[in-house]
Design a protein around this motif. Structure first.
Motif, short mmCIF file in Angstrom:
data_model
loop_
_atom_site.label_atom_id
_atom_site.label_comp_id
_atom_site.label_asym_id
_atom_site.label_seq_id
_atom_site.Cartn_x
_atom_site.Cartn_y
_atom_site.Cartn_z
N GLU A 95 0.82 -1.21 0.00
CA GLU A 95 0.00 0.00 0.00
C GLU A 95 0.86 1.26 0.00
O GLU A 95 0.51 2.25 -0.66
CB GLU A 95 -0.93 0.00 1.21
CG GLU A 95 -2.06 -1.01 1.12
CD GLU A 95 -3.14 -0.75 2.14
OE1 GLU A 95 -4.23 -0.28 1.74
OE2 GLU A 95 -2.91 -1.02 3.33
N THR A 96 1.95 1.25 0.72
CA THR A 96 2.82 2.43 0.71
C THR A 96 3.47 2.61 -0.66
O THR A 96 3.73 3.74 -1.08
CB THR A 96 3.90 2.35 1.79
OG1 THR A 96 4.67 1.16 1.63
CG2 THR A 96 3.28 2.36 3.18
N ASN A 170 3.17 7.65 6.67
CA ASN A 170 4.51 8.25 6.70
C ASN A 170 5.34 7.73 7.88
O ASN A 170 6.57 7.86 7.87
CB ASN A 170 4.41 9.77 6.75
CG ASN A 170 3.89 10.28 8.08
OD1 ASN A 170 2.82 9.87 8.52
ND2 ASN A 170 4.63 11.16 8.73
N GLN A 171 4.69 7.15 8.88
CA GLN A 171 5.43 6.52 9.96
C GLN A 171 5.97 5.16 9.53
O GLN A 171 7.02 4.74 10.00
CB GLN A 171 4.52 6.35 11.19
CG GLN A 171 4.08 7.66 11.82
CD GLN A 171 3.07 7.46 12.93
OE1 GLN A 171 2.07 6.75 12.76
NE2 GLN A 171 3.33 8.06 14.07
N GLU A 186 -4.52 7.47 15.42
CA GLU A 186 -4.10 6.35 14.57
C GLU A 186 -4.77 6.40 13.20
O GLU A 186 -5.69 7.19 12.96
CB GLU A 186 -4.43 5.03 15.28
CG GLU A 186 -3.73 4.84 16.61
CD GLU A 186 -4.43 5.51 17.79
OE1 GLU A 186 -3.97 5.37 18.93
OE2 GLU A 186 -5.47 6.19 17.56
N SER A 187 -4.32 5.52 12.31
CA SER A 187 -4.71 5.60 10.90
C SER A 187 -5.97 4.83 10.55
O SER A 187 -6.72 5.24 9.67
CB SER A 187 -3.54 5.09 10.03
OG SER A 187 -3.78 5.34 8.67
N TRP A 229 -4.47 10.64 -1.35
CA TRP A 229 -3.62 11.50 -2.17
C TRP A 229 -2.81 12.45 -1.29
O TRP A 229 -1.69 12.84 -1.65
CB TRP A 229 -4.46 12.29 -3.16
CG TRP A 229 -4.87 11.49 -4.35
CD1 TRP A 229 -6.04 10.81 -4.52
CD2 TRP A 229 -4.10 11.24 -5.52
NE1 TRP A 229 -6.05 10.16 -5.72
CE2 TRP A 229 -4.87 10.41 -6.37
CE3 TRP A 229 -2.84 11.65 -5.95
CZ2 TRP A 229 -4.42 9.98 -7.60
CZ3 TRP A 229 -2.38 11.22 -7.19
CH2 TRP A 229 -3.15 10.40 -8.00
N ALA A 230 -3.36 12.80 -0.13
CA ALA A 230 -2.62 13.66 0.80
C ALA A 230 -1.55 12.91 1.56
O ALA A 230 -0.75 13.53 2.28
CB ALA A 230 -3.60 14.30 1.79
N GLY A 231 -1.51 11.58 1.43
CA GLY A 231 -0.51 10.78 2.13
C GLY A 231 -0.86 10.50 3.58
O GLY A 231 0.02 10.11 4.37
N LEU A 232 -2.13 10.66 3.94
CA LEU A 232 -2.54 10.51 5.33
C LEU A 232 -3.16 9.14 5.63
O LEU A 232 -3.23 8.74 6.80
CB LEU A 232 -3.55 11.60 5.69
CG LEU A 232 -3.03 13.03 5.58
CD1 LEU A 232 -4.17 14.01 5.81
CD2 LEU A 232 -1.90 13.28 6.56
N HIS A 233 -3.64 8.45 4.59
CA HIS A 233 -4.33 7.17 4.80
C HIS A 233 -3.96 6.16 3.72
O HIS A 233 -3.68 6.53 2.57
CB HIS A 233 -5.84 7.36 4.78
CG HIS A 233 -6.41 7.84 6.08
ND1 HIS A 233 -6.38 7.08 7.24
CD2 HIS A 233 -7.04 8.99 6.41
CE1 HIS A 233 -6.95 7.75 8.23
NE2 HIS A 233 -7.35 8.92 7.75
N TYR A 234 -3.97 4.90 4.12
CA TYR A 234 -3.85 3.80 3.17
C TYR A 234 -5.21 3.55 2.52
O TYR A 234 -6.26 3.87 3.11
CB TYR A 234 -3.45 2.51 3.90
CG TYR A 234 -2.24 2.59 4.77
CD1 TYR A 234 -0.96 2.35 4.27
CD2 TYR A 234 -2.36 2.86 6.14
CE1 TYR A 234 0.16 2.38 5.10
CE2 TYR A 234 -1.25 2.91 6.97
CZ TYR A 234 0.00 2.67 6.45
OH TYR A 234 1.10 2.71 7.27
N PRO A 235 -5.25 2.94 1.34
CA PRO A 235 -6.53 2.55 0.75
C PRO A 235 -7.36 1.65 1.66
O PRO A 235 -8.59 1.76 1.69
CB PRO A 235 -6.12 1.84 -0.54
CG PRO A 235 -4.81 2.47 -0.91
CD PRO A 235 -4.12 2.74 0.39
N SER A 236 -6.70 0.78 2.40
CA SER A 236 -7.45 -0.10 3.31
C SER A 236 -8.08 0.68 4.46
O SER A 236 -9.10 0.26 5.02
CB SER A 236 -6.55 -1.22 3.85
OG SER A 236 -5.41 -0.70 4.50
#
Length: 268
Positions: A95-96, A170-171, A186-187, A229-236
């Protein structure tokens, strides 16, 4: 069936606005424009419904003892819904990789950036625009329900995030450069996804034949994908938010039943 306990708790978290008199709910709503209405957002601007109550205080409201053991046992069933846990490290790495490829698409990221910034604090305006009621009077119950859902789901989503304790993208992958400040919580699941799909599902329950129901679901998906797209969440994270919204929907209906009916009466 959702418990009476969660209905009591979530109703305490949101003060329902009183139903307007029938004269203000006539079908000629175009004559009741109010272009100076304040739009509610999760960062504190208010429709007069409520502001977000900190989760600790809200949770404390329903930590009351019960003499009925069955009721006590069922009180927190909405905290234990059957949500698939986040994927393991191997899938997370995949995912990353997807998020890194999105990060390299500079033109698309720039195109989405204004919406990403606006949606950082979710507003009911995202949905009232699609219903063409953004600047109309006579739909206060609809806006009130949307704000109530944002408030309740913000709290509930934080409980699930704490349970799963998933690192932000990003972590996990330091090469990711988020477009916004990364939230401290958390994400998984995505609260933006959970909140927005909860609004879409609620409106679909109230007015299943309304032509805008599909559009509300599309807006929810777009808001959630913008967080990727903002890099804050995975698709899952996005998918988990949608799944949680679907499973939590009956509890929302139970908690805000009178407001659901008031929204129906505004439109029918």
């Amino acid at each position: 069936m959702a418990t009476m306990a969660v209905a009591s708790v979530l109703n305490k978290s949101v003060a329902n606005k009183s139903v307007l008199n029938k004269a203000s709910l006539n079908k000629n709503k175009n004559k009741n424009k109010n272009k100076n209405k304040n739009k509610s957002t999760m960062d504190g601007a208010s429709l007069g419904v409520s502001q977000l109550i900190p989760s600790f205080e809200l949770r404390r409201l329903h930590q009351q003892p019960s003499r009925n053991a069955y009721a006590a046992a069922r009180r927190f069933t909405w905290e234990m819904l059957d949500i698939v846990p986040p994927p393991g490290p191997d899938y997370t790495r995949l995912e990353t990789t997807v998020l890194l490829s999105m990060q390299r698409r500079d033109r698309e990221r720039v195109r989405r950036l204004p919406d990403i910034q606006i949606e950082s604090t979710i507003s009911v305006a995202e949905f009232t625009r699609a219903l063409h009621i953004e600047d109309l009077g006579g739909f206060e119950q609809t806006e009130g329900l949307f704000q109530a859902i944002l408030t309740a789901c913000e709290y509930v989503g934080l409980i699930y995030k704490s349970q799963f304790n998933r690192l932000r993208p990003n972590q996990f992958e330091p090469m990711l450069r988020p477009l916004l400040a990364v939230p401290a919580h958390e994400s998984y699941p995505s609260n933006h996804s959970f909140q927005c799909f909860s609004i879409a599902f609620a409106f679909s329950t109230i007015l299943p034949e309304h032509p805008a129901t599909d559009e509300l679901a599309r807006i929810a998906q777009n808001v959630a994908e913008n967080r990727e797209w903002a890099g804050l969440h995975y698709p899952s994270d996005t998918q988990a938010g949608r799944d949680l919204a679907r499973r939590f929907a009956p509890y929302l209906h139970d908690a805000f039943g009178p407001l659901f009916q008031a929204v129906h009466d505004e439109w029918v």
